[in-house]
Enzyme design. Structure first.
Site, PDB file in Angstrom:
ATOM      1  N   ASP A 198       0.874  -1.306   0.065  1.00 45.20           N
ATOM      2  CA  ASP A 198       0.022   0.056   0.045  1.00 45.20           C
ATOM      3  C   ASP A 198       0.918   1.208   0.192  1.00 45.20           C
ATOM      4  O   ASP A 198       0.471   2.382  -0.790  1.00 45.20           O
ATOM      5  CB  ASP A 198      -0.938   0.105   1.165  1.00 45.20           C
ATOM      6  CG  ASP A 198      -1.935  -1.173   1.090  1.00 45.20           C
ATOM      7  OD1 ASP A 198      -1.939  -1.814   0.494  1.00 45.20           O
ATOM      8  OD2 ASP A 198      -2.637  -1.059   2.054  1.00 45.20           O
ATOM      9  N   GLU A 201       1.614  -9.059  11.691  1.00 41.74           N
ATOM     10  CA  GLU A 201       1.277  -8.814  10.369  1.00 41.74           C
ATOM     11  C   GLU A 201       2.343  -8.904   9.507  1.00 41.74           C
ATOM     12  O   GLU A 201       2.679  -9.119   8.550  1.00 41.74           O
ATOM     13  CB  GLU A 201       0.194  -7.451  10.428  1.00 41.74           C
ATOM     14  CG  GLU A 201      -0.288  -7.025   9.067  1.00 41.74           C
ATOM     15  CD  GLU A 201      -0.947  -5.845   8.895  1.00 41.74           C
ATOM     16  OE1 GLU A 201      -1.221  -5.242  10.041  1.00 41.74           O
ATOM     17  OE2 GLU A 201      -1.631  -5.369   7.587  1.00 41.74           O
TER      18      GLU A 201
HETATM   19  C1  DGY Z   1      -6.062  -1.371   4.072  1.00 40.09           C
HETATM   20  O1  DGY Z   1      -7.432  -0.879   4.181  1.00 40.09           O
HETATM   21  O2  DGY Z   1      -4.980  -1.231   4.684  1.00 40.09           O
HETATM   22  C2  DGY Z   1      -5.674  -2.295   3.093  1.00 40.09           C
HETATM   23  O3  DGY Z   1      -4.548  -2.601   2.869  1.00 40.09           O
HETATM   24  C3  DGY Z   1      -6.647  -2.088   1.779  1.00 40.09           C
HETATM   25  O4  DGY Z   1      -6.899  -3.180   1.263  1.00 40.09           O
END
Ligand code: DGY
Length: 439
Positions: free
Chosen positions: A177, A407
Site C-alpha cells: 500500500d 502482520e
Molecule cells: C487497508 O485498508 O489497509 C488495506 O490494505 C486495503 O486493502
C-alpha cells in the site's frame, strides 16, 4: 546471527489455532479487528497453510473468493461478507452494488483488485491432490477458468493500449500500500475535493506502523474518483491520475500464468495452457523495460508521467519469479537479496535497507512480510539457491516464534508489528514448516 527455531510443533499448533479462529465459514478474515472481511491475496495465501491440515477447507477458501468475480472478469480485493464498522472504507463507501455478483444477497465488494496469486495458490493445492479424484478435478477446473478470466481481464483493463505489462491504478492494488514506490505517482492525485472521512485502522494499530494521513487522503481520493466513473473498469485505466507498472505485481501475474498453464496441462485443457503461456511470454519480454541497470534490480514505471522510478523496493526483486535461471539478471537479484539480508537479517526488508527512505517499522516502507518471503523462497528454489531460501525460511520462522503471529516484522530486530494473530503469517508459518519437513 538469527537464532534457530526450537519448538516447531508448538508453532504449528498455534498457527492452526489462529486459522481456525479467523475462519468465518468458507472464508478467513486476515485479522479479526483490523481486517474483518475477505481479502483477495490474503485468502490465496491462507489457503496454502490451511491445506496442511484441512485440504477441503483450503479449496473452499479459493472457491469463495472466485464466487465474487465480476462479470468482466475482475476478482475484487475485498468481499464484504458481513457488516462490520471496525473497518473503513466499508461497502457503502465503495458503492459498487451494480457490479458485485452477490449484491442481491447483500454481499458487496470493493471496486479494485489485488496481486494475482490465485494461480500460484491453485497450483500449490493441485500439486498435493489426488489427480484421479473427479470431484477435485472439477473444483480445480472451475478455479482454473476463473483465474484465466481474471488474467485476461488484466490484459484488457490494465493494459488497454497493448504495451505488454499491466498497471495498478491504486496503491492498494499492489498489496504494498504505502511503498516508497508510489510516493512520486501519488503527487499527481489531488485531494482538494476529498469528501470528509475517518480512518479506522489506527484505532487498532500504532499510527507509526501504518500509512500516513497524507497517503490515506490520496487513497481515498482515488477511490472517490473511480466511484464517480461508476466503477466502469474499461475507462478507469485512462482516467486514473495514478497508473503505475509494478515489476512485482507483473511478476506475480507471470508466475500465476505459468502455474495455470501447468494445471491446465494436467487437466487436458491445452487451449487454456496455450493462452496462459502466451500471456506469460509477452509479459516476460516486456519486463525488460523495467530493468534498472543503475540499481541492479527492477523498478517501477509511472505510466501517467512516462518516467521510471529509481527506488529500490522488494517489488523490484520479485521478478526472480519470472526470469529463467540462465538470465544473468537473476544472479544480480539474488546477490541483492543476500546483501539486504546481511544488513537486515529478519526475513527480507520491503525496501532496500541501505536506502535513505528505509523505515523498519512503517508498513511497506521497510518491514518484512512472510508472504513476500514465501514468494521469494519459491524463486530462490527455482534458481538453485536452496541455501538462501532456507536462510529466509529460518529467519521468518524465528521472527514469528520470538514475536508472535504479527502482520509484519522489523527486519533489523524481528520485532512484531501491525495486526495480531494474523492469518497469512500463520499460514506461511505452516507452509514453511511443511517445506522444512519435505527437505
Ligand atoms: C487497508 O485498508 O489497509 C488495506 O490494505 C486495503 O486493502
Amino acid at each position: 546471527m538469527v537464532p534457530q527455531v526450537k519448538d516447531t510443533d508448538e508453532l504449528r499448533r498455534q498457527a492452526e489455532q489462529i486459522l481456525e479462529d479467523n475462519d468465518r465459514g468458507g472464508y478467513t478474515v486476515p485479522s479479526s479487528m483490523l481486517y474483518p472481511f475477505q481479502w483477495n491475496w490474503d485468502s490465496c495465501f491462507t489457503a496454502l497453510g490451511v491445506h496442511t491440515f484441512d485440504p477441503d477447507r483450503a479449496w473452499r477458501e479459493l472457491e469463495t473468493l472466485a464466487e465474487h468475480q465480476w462479470d468482466d472478469g475482475m476478482i475484487p480485493h475485498i468481499v464484504f461478507h458481513e457488516g462490520d464498522d471496525r473497518y473503513f472504507p466499508g461497502p457503502a463507501v465503495w458503492g459498487t452494488s451494480g457490479q458485485s455478483p452477490r449484491a442481491a444477497d447483500g454481499i458487496l465488494t470493493s471496486g479494485i483488485t489485488q496481486p494475482p496469486v490465485l494461480g500460484m495458490a491453485l497450483e500449490a493445492l493441485w500439486s498435493r491432490t489426488d489427480l484421479d479424484d473427479p470431484a477435485l478435478r472439477q473444483r480445480a477446473m472451475r478455479l482454473l477458468d476463473a483465474a484465466d478470466r481474471w488474467h485476461q481481464w488484466f490484459v484488457n483493463a490494465r493494459d488497454p493500449h497493448g504495451q505488454g505489462l499491466v498497471a495498478i491504478i491504486h496503491p492498494w492494488e499492489s498489496g504494498r500500500d504505502n511503498s516508497v514506490d508510489w510516493d512520486e505517482g501519488l503527487t499527481a492525485v489531488r485531494t482538494d475535493r476529498l469528501l470528509p472521512y475517518r480512518r479506522r485502522d489506527t484505532d487498532h494499530v500504532d499510527a507509526g506502523q501504518r500509512p500516513t494521513d497524507a497517503d490515506y487522503d490520496r487513497f481515498m481520493s482515488l477511490l472517490q474518483t473511480f466511484r464517480s466513473h461508476g466503477w466502469a473498469q474499461s475507462v478507469l485505466h485512462d482516467a486514473s491520475p495514478f497508473c503505475m507498472i509494478d515489476p512485482g505485481f507483473n511478476a506475480c501475474l507471470i508466475a500465476s500464468d505459468r502455474s495455470l498453464a501447468r494445471v491446465a496441462g494436467g487437466l487436458g485443457r491445452s487451449d487454456l495452457a496455450t493462452r496462459a503461456t502466451l500471456r506469460a511470454d509477452t509479459m516476460t519480454s516486456a519486463l525488460d523495460a523495467l530493468w534498472n541497470p543503475g540499481l541492479g534490480q527492477f523498478s517501477c514505471w509511472n505510466r501517467v508521467a512516462g518516467t521510471r522510478s529509481d527506488n529500490a523496493s522488494v517489488g523490484g526483486l520479485l521478478p526472480l519469479l519470472a526470469l529463467s535461471p540462465s538470465d544473468p539478471r537473476s544472479t544480480l537479484l539474488m546477490a541483492r537479496i543476500e546483501r539486504w539480508m546481511d544488513v537486515a537479517p529478519f526475513g527480507l526488508a520491503s525496501q532496500d535497507p541501505t536506502s535513505e527512505a528505509f523505515d523498519p517499522v512503517r508498513y511497506w516502507r521497510g518491514p518484512s512480510w512472510l508472504v513476500v518471503n514465501w514468494l521469494l523462497v519459491n524463486g530462490l528454489h527455482a534458481h538453485g539457491r536452496a541455501d538462501l531460501a532456507s536462510r529466509l525460511i529460518e529467519s521468518s520462522l524465528t521472527s514469528v516464534s520470538t514475536s508472535g503471529f504479527r502482520e509484519y516484522f522489523n527486519p533489523m530486530t524481528g520485532q512484531g508489528l501491525g495486526g495480531h494473530r494474523f492469518s497469512w503469517t500463520a499460514s506461511m508459518t505452516l507452509a514453511f514448516l511443511a517445506k522444512l519437513r519435505r527437505c
